[in-house]
Design an enzyme around this catalytic site. Structure first.
Site, PDB file in Angstrom:
ATOM      1  N   HIS A  30       0.904  -1.175  -0.112  1.00  0.00           N
ATOM      2  CA  HIS A  30      -0.032   0.109   0.022  1.00  0.00           C
ATOM      3  C   HIS A  30       0.850   1.152   0.008  1.00  0.00           C
ATOM      4  O   HIS A  30       0.620   2.164  -0.561  1.00  0.00           O
ATOM      5  CB  HIS A  30      -0.956   0.163   1.289  1.00  0.00           C
ATOM      6  CG  HIS A  30      -1.992  -0.946   1.438  1.00  0.00           C
ATOM      7  ND1 HIS A  30      -2.005  -1.677   2.599  1.00  0.00           N
ATOM      8  CD2 HIS A  30      -2.853  -1.432   0.493  1.00  0.00           C
ATOM      9  CE1 HIS A  30      -3.213  -2.684   2.333  1.00  0.00           C
ATOM     10  NE2 HIS A  30      -3.725  -2.302   0.979  1.00  0.00           N
ATOM     11  N   ARG A 103      -2.291  -6.051  -8.277  1.00  0.00           N
ATOM     12  CA  ARG A 103      -1.106  -6.996  -7.870  1.00  0.00           C
ATOM     13  C   ARG A 103      -0.710  -8.000  -8.967  1.00  0.00           C
ATOM     14  O   ARG A 103       0.287  -8.518  -9.382  1.00  0.00           O
ATOM     15  CB  ARG A 103      -1.450  -7.751  -6.271  1.00  0.00           C
ATOM     16  CG  ARG A 103      -1.263  -6.744  -5.409  1.00  0.00           C
ATOM     17  CD  ARG A 103      -1.640  -7.200  -4.069  1.00  0.00           C
ATOM     18  NE  ARG A 103      -3.226  -7.545  -4.200  1.00  0.00           N
ATOM     19  CZ  ARG A 103      -3.648  -8.281  -3.188  1.00  0.00           C
ATOM     20  NH1 ARG A 103      -3.149  -8.447  -2.028  1.00  0.00           N
ATOM     21  NH2 ARG A 103      -5.037  -8.451  -3.264  1.00  0.00           N
TER      22      ARG A 103
END
Ligand code: PNS
Length: 172
Positions: A30, A103
């Site tokens: 993050h 991702r």
């Protein structure tokens, strides 16, 4: 807070973005997205979902505090939270761009669904995807919590402030 800026060419652009998520807790993945997104916009709001139907490990206040700690060197980043629809929060902050990290292909389907839903709810909102640093492509808050719960080492997965908070949480 400015919602637009003038470029050297005299063009105006909408420069406030929102990076929404659960952040339970914030991970290095993050933080990598936050740092990179903060360079692309005048202002980045990291928005923590206050989801009453989920039972998070960290309260919204704790998650916001951790996010504030790990982004304190980024002057154009602020931390906020929201309760209901993301598009309502966006409107209240006069923001038009959502940032999400991707991702892998497994994230893609869910993200497309969310982006399309948000666009359907408000066609003035765009979602911008950033590829997660491959170093963190396997990483999630859930994995971090599982490792920490069994007293494994999360040193390379979360910022030091978060590691300390996890250790404290699981020794309660
Ligand atoms: O970190 P997460 O859990 O993947 O983040 C998901 C989040 C918070 C971005 C998403 O669940 C969300 O925006 N929830 C708010 C409710 C909403 O606006 N739903 C409509 C779009 S799917």
């Amino acid at each position: 807070m400015a919602s637009s800026s003038t470029s050297p060419l005299g063009l105006t652009g909408r420069r406030v973005a929102v990076y929404p998520g659960s952040f339970d807790p914030v991970t290095c993945g993050h933080l990598d997205i936050i740092r990179r997104a903060a360079k692309q916009f005048d202002h980045l709001i990291v928005a923590v979902l206050n989801n009453t139907s989920k039972k998070p490990l960290f309260s919204v206040e704790e998650r916001k505090e951790l996010l504030a700690d790990v982004t304190k060197d980024l002057p154009n980043v602020t931390i906020d939270s929201f309760r209901d629809l993301l598009v309502h929060f966006m409107k209240s902050r006069e923001a038009h761009v959502i940032v999400r990290g991707i991702r892998s292909v497994t994230d893609f389907e869910y993200e497309i669904q969310m982006a399309s839903t948000n666009h359907q709810l408000d066609d003035d909102i765009e979602t911008i995807f950033m590829m997660t640093n491959p170093k963190y492509s396997y990483l999630s808050s859930s994995i971090v919590k599982e490792i920490a719960m069994f007293h494994g080492n999360v040193q390379d997965l979360v910022p030091p402030e978060v590691q300390a908070a996890l250790i404290a949480k699981f020794s309660e």
